[in-house]
Design a protein around this motif. Sequence first.
Motif, PDB file in Angstrom:
ATOM      1  N   PHE A   1       0.820  -1.206   0.000  1.00  0.00           N
ATOM      2  CA  PHE A   1       0.000   0.000   0.000  1.00  0.00           C
ATOM      3  C   PHE A   1       0.859   1.263   0.000  1.00  0.00           C
ATOM      4  CE2 PHE A   1      -3.443  -2.848   0.806  1.00  0.00           C
ATOM      5  CZ  PHE A   1      -4.579  -2.182   0.385  1.00  0.00           C
ATOM      6  N   ASN A   2       2.009   1.243   0.670  1.00  0.00           N
ATOM      7  CA  ASN A   2       2.864   2.430   0.641  1.00  0.00           C
ATOM      8  C   ASN A   2       3.488   2.611  -0.739  1.00  0.00           C
ATOM      9  OD1 ASN A   2       4.167   4.666   2.209  1.00  0.00           O
ATOM     10  ND2 ASN A   2       6.015   3.607   1.531  1.00  0.00           N
ATOM     11  N   GLY A   3       3.854   1.485  -1.386  1.00  0.00           N
ATOM     12  CA  GLY A   3       4.391   1.582  -2.745  1.00  0.00           C
ATOM     13  C   GLY A   3       3.380   2.164  -3.706  1.00  0.00           C
ATOM     14  N   MET A   4       2.106   1.747  -3.559  1.00  0.00           N
ATOM     15  CA  MET A   4       1.067   2.285  -4.436  1.00  0.00           C
ATOM     16  C   MET A   4       0.734   3.734  -4.078  1.00  0.00           C
ATOM     17  SD  MET A   4       0.665  -0.157  -6.504  1.00  0.00           S
ATOM     18  CE  MET A   4       2.387  -0.576  -6.158  1.00  0.00           C
ATOM     19  N   GLN A   5       0.827   4.069  -2.791  1.00  0.00           N
ATOM     20  CA  GLN A   5       0.579   5.457  -2.388  1.00  0.00           C
ATOM     21  C   GLN A   5       1.643   6.380  -2.963  1.00  0.00           C
ATOM     22  OE1 GLN A   5       0.282   6.103   1.837  1.00  0.00           O
ATOM     23  NE2 GLN A   5      -0.903   7.972   1.583  1.00  0.00           N
ATOM     24  N   SER A   6       2.865   5.857  -3.102  1.00  0.00           N
ATOM     25  CA  SER A   6       3.924   6.666  -3.720  1.00  0.00           C
ATOM     26  C   SER A   6       3.588   6.962  -5.176  1.00  0.00           C
ATOM     27  CB  SER A   6       5.262   5.932  -3.626  1.00  0.00           C
ATOM     28  OG  SER A   6       5.312   4.825  -4.514  1.00  0.00           O
ATOM     29  N   SER A   7       2.903   5.993  -5.828  1.00  0.00           N
ATOM     30  CA  SER A   7       2.451   6.219  -7.197  1.00  0.00           C
ATOM     31  C   SER A   7       1.450   7.365  -7.241  1.00  0.00           C
ATOM     32  CB  SER A   7       1.819   4.931  -7.745  1.00  0.00           C
ATOM     33  OG  SER A   7       1.247   5.155  -9.020  1.00  0.00           O
ATOM     34  N   LEU A   8       0.524   7.382  -6.281  1.00  0.00           N
ATOM     35  CA  LEU A   8      -0.457   8.464  -6.194  1.00  0.00           C
ATOM     36  C   LEU A   8       0.231   9.807  -5.974  1.00  0.00           C
ATOM     37  CD1 LEU A   8      -3.397   9.487  -5.881  1.00  0.00           C
ATOM     38  CD2 LEU A   8      -3.242   8.861  -3.471  1.00  0.00           C
ATOM     39  N   ALA A   9       1.250   9.811  -5.086  1.00  0.00           N
ATOM     40  CA  ALA A   9       1.970  11.054  -4.799  1.00  0.00           C
ATOM     41  C   ALA A   9       2.700  11.569  -6.039  1.00  0.00           C
ATOM     42  CB  ALA A   9       2.961  10.829  -3.658  1.00  0.00           C
ATOM     43  N   MET A  10       3.246  10.646  -6.837  1.00  0.00           N
ATOM     44  CA  MET A  10       3.973  11.072  -8.035  1.00  0.00           C
ATOM     45  C   MET A  10       3.015  11.598  -9.096  1.00  0.00           C
ATOM     46  SD  MET A  10       7.166   8.429  -8.391  1.00  0.00           S
ATOM     47  CE  MET A  10       7.982   9.525  -9.543  1.00  0.00           C
ATOM     48  N   VAL A  11       1.829  11.004  -9.188  1.00  0.00           N
ATOM     49  CA  VAL A  11       0.826  11.534 -10.118  1.00  0.00           C
ATOM     50  C   VAL A  11       0.435  12.946  -9.696  1.00  0.00           C
ATOM     51  CG1 VAL A  11      -1.522  11.238 -10.995  1.00  0.00           C
ATOM     52  CG2 VAL A  11      -0.025   9.249 -10.746  1.00  0.00           C
ATOM     53  N   TYR A  12       0.254  13.150  -8.396  1.00  0.00           N
ATOM     54  CA  TYR A  12      -0.073  14.490  -7.881  1.00  0.00           C
ATOM     55  C   TYR A  12       1.051  15.476  -8.187  1.00  0.00           C
ATOM     56  CZ  TYR A  12      -1.083  18.228  -4.565  1.00  0.00           C
ATOM     57  OH  TYR A  12      -1.321  19.457  -3.986  1.00  0.00           O
ATOM     58  N   ASP A  13       2.315  15.055  -7.931  1.00  0.00           N
ATOM     59  CA  ASP A  13       3.452  15.929  -8.204  1.00  0.00           C
ATOM     60  C   ASP A  13       3.532  16.267  -9.695  1.00  0.00           C
ATOM     61  OD1 ASP A  13       4.124  15.965  -5.565  1.00  0.00           O
ATOM     62  OD2 ASP A  13       5.786  14.536  -5.731  1.00  0.00           O
ATOM     63  N   ARG A  14       3.175  15.292 -10.537  1.00  0.00           N
ATOM     64  CA  ARG A  14       3.214  15.546 -11.968  1.00  0.00           C
ATOM     65  C   ARG A  14       2.153  16.560 -12.371  1.00  0.00           C
ATOM     66  NH1 ARG A  14       2.489  10.335 -15.159  1.00  0.00           N
ATOM     67  NH2 ARG A  14       0.275  10.840 -15.131  1.00  0.00           N
ATOM     68  N   GLU A  15       0.948  16.450 -11.790  1.00  0.00           N
ATOM     69  CA  GLU A  15      -0.104  17.394 -12.119  1.00  0.00           C
ATOM     70  C   GLU A  15       0.235  18.800 -11.623  1.00  0.00           C
ATOM     71  OE1 GLU A  15      -3.959  16.155 -10.881  1.00  0.00           O
ATOM     72  OE2 GLU A  15      -4.144  14.672 -12.492  1.00  0.00           O
TER      73      GLU A  15
ATOM     74  N   SER B   1       9.214   0.335  -7.099  1.00  0.00           N
ATOM     75  CA  SER B   1       9.473   0.407  -8.542  1.00  0.00           C
ATOM     76  C   SER B   1       8.196   0.147  -9.329  1.00  0.00           C
ATOM     77  CB  SER B   1      10.558  -0.607  -8.938  1.00  0.00           C
ATOM     78  OG  SER B   1      10.097  -1.941  -8.842  1.00  0.00           O
ATOM     79  N   LEU B   2       7.338  -0.740  -8.817  1.00  0.00           N
ATOM     80  CA  LEU B   2       6.046  -0.967  -9.467  1.00  0.00           C
ATOM     81  C   LEU B   2       5.188   0.292  -9.386  1.00  0.00           C
ATOM     82  CD1 LEU B   2       3.970  -2.826 -10.798  1.00  0.00           C
ATOM     83  CD2 LEU B   2       3.315  -3.614  -8.514  1.00  0.00           C
ATOM     84  N   GLY B   3       5.194   0.954  -8.225  1.00  0.00           N
ATOM     85  CA  GLY B   3       4.469   2.213  -8.093  1.00  0.00           C
ATOM     86  C   GLY B   3       5.006   3.274  -9.028  1.00  0.00           C
ATOM     87  N   LEU B   4       6.328   3.291  -9.187  1.00  0.00           N
ATOM     88  CA  LEU B   4       6.972   4.235 -10.111  1.00  0.00           C
ATOM     89  C   LEU B   4       6.506   3.973 -11.537  1.00  0.00           C
ATOM     90  CD1 LEU B   4       9.190   6.474  -9.841  1.00  0.00           C
ATOM     91  CD2 LEU B   4      10.836   4.726 -10.535  1.00  0.00           C
ATOM     92  N   LEU B   5       6.435   2.702 -11.898  1.00  0.00           N
ATOM     93  CA  LEU B   5       5.986   2.338 -13.244  1.00  0.00           C
ATOM     94  C   LEU B   5       4.523   2.711 -13.454  1.00  0.00           C
ATOM     95  CD1 LEU B   5       6.475   0.932 -15.963  1.00  0.00           C
ATOM     96  CD2 LEU B   5       5.969  -1.245 -14.840  1.00  0.00           C
ATOM     97  N   LEU B   6       3.697   2.455 -12.455  1.00  0.00           N
ATOM     98  CA  LEU B   6       2.276   2.789 -12.584  1.00  0.00           C
ATOM     99  C   LEU B   6       2.056   4.289 -12.724  1.00  0.00           C
ATOM    100  CD1 LEU B   6       0.663   0.380  -9.960  1.00  0.00           C
ATOM    101  CD2 LEU B   6       0.485   0.239 -12.446  1.00  0.00           C
ATOM    102  N   SER B   7       2.908   5.082 -12.074  1.00  0.00           N
ATOM    103  CA  SER B   7       2.738   6.535 -12.142  1.00  0.00           C
ATOM    104  C   SER B   7       2.943   7.064 -13.558  1.00  0.00           C
ATOM    105  CB  SER B   7       3.711   7.230 -11.176  1.00  0.00           C
ATOM    106  OG  SER B   7       5.051   7.100 -11.616  1.00  0.00           O
ATOM    107  N   VAL B   8       3.606   6.275 -14.400  1.00  0.00           N
ATOM    108  CA  VAL B   8       3.772   6.677 -15.801  1.00  0.00           C
ATOM    109  C   VAL B   8       2.432   6.622 -16.523  1.00  0.00           C
ATOM    110  CG1 VAL B   8       4.877   6.099 -18.003  1.00  0.00           C
ATOM    111  CG2 VAL B   8       6.165   5.895 -15.870  1.00  0.00           C
ATOM    112  N   TYR B   9       1.633   5.619 -16.198  1.00  0.00           N
ATOM    113  CA  TYR B   9       0.416   5.353 -16.961  1.00  0.00           C
ATOM    114  C   TYR B   9      -0.855   5.859 -16.289  1.00  0.00           C
ATOM    115  CZ  TYR B   9       3.694   2.437 -19.449  1.00  0.00           C
ATOM    116  OH  TYR B   9       4.781   2.002 -20.153  1.00  0.00           O
ATOM    117  N   VAL B  10      -0.803   6.133 -14.975  1.00  0.00           N
ATOM    118  CA  VAL B  10      -1.951   6.743 -14.309  1.00  0.00           C
ATOM    119  C   VAL B  10      -1.846   8.242 -14.541  1.00  0.00           C
ATOM    120  CG1 VAL B  10      -3.161   7.084 -12.123  1.00  0.00           C
ATOM    121  CG2 VAL B  10      -2.010   4.924 -12.571  1.00  0.00           C
TER     122      VAL B  10
END
Length: 279
Positions: A86-100, A170-179
Amino acid sequence: MTRAGRHGDIGHAIQALRAIVTRELLKFWQQKARLVSALVRPVLWLAVFAAGFRNVFGVAIIEPYDTYIPYDVYIAPGLIGMVLLFNGMQSSLAMVYDREMGLMRLLLTAPLPRWWLLLSKMFATALLSLVQVLAFVAVAAMLGTTLPMAPLALLHALFATLASALMLASLGLLLSVYVRQLENFAGTMNFVIFPMYFLSTALYPLWKLEESGATWVYRVAQFNPFTHAVEWIRFALYDKDPGSAPMVVLGTLLVCFMLACRGYDPQRGFGGLTQRGAA
């Protein structure tokens, strides 16, 4: 390049790593509710679910165990994996937010290799995962779930936990590319987090799946990298050979990180995604 120049580049890279990790730690410290929310889920499973099914799910004497164990002890490594996942996936959410918000673009324009900046973000996520895992283990001990405490086994388990945290980061990092947008993150929960967790050995051993006739679940769980992360932690705690689990975890880590680096390349993925998202 002169030796002084090389030393300067290394020093600059380390300074960037320290700055990114410090930022994430400070942000985590300022959001104390985040630690509470990270602990509520696994503690609830441990205190309620494990207690309710303690006498329903018997765990036989199988590797890595030398005797019968209560159900809460069995699922403890799986709940550690839950914290990491869940923390790895939350990092994906944070990176999507940072990107926006434009923060990712600002970060990636720093005069450092892009892979190093992404590695720094991934390491910061893994470090936060370890902090949350230690807090969960402490709470679990207060609830009466005791784990082995042999020094060498603990070191092995710590390394396995760190490697698993890096894999999921790293999976969260990859998901942040496509979310592309925050609104799409709910789909990530449904199609990534829950299948990875429930189609694994976090809650039940593989032999029970096979014995019950759930063949397809058994097969999927065998190929699920999260299964191997949980099994590596579980076997490490008892100082037993984890088999091929480390190779699967480290291999998945490498593949996901390489694909994420490719996705964040403006010429290939990240720039195009940003332009399409802004269109």
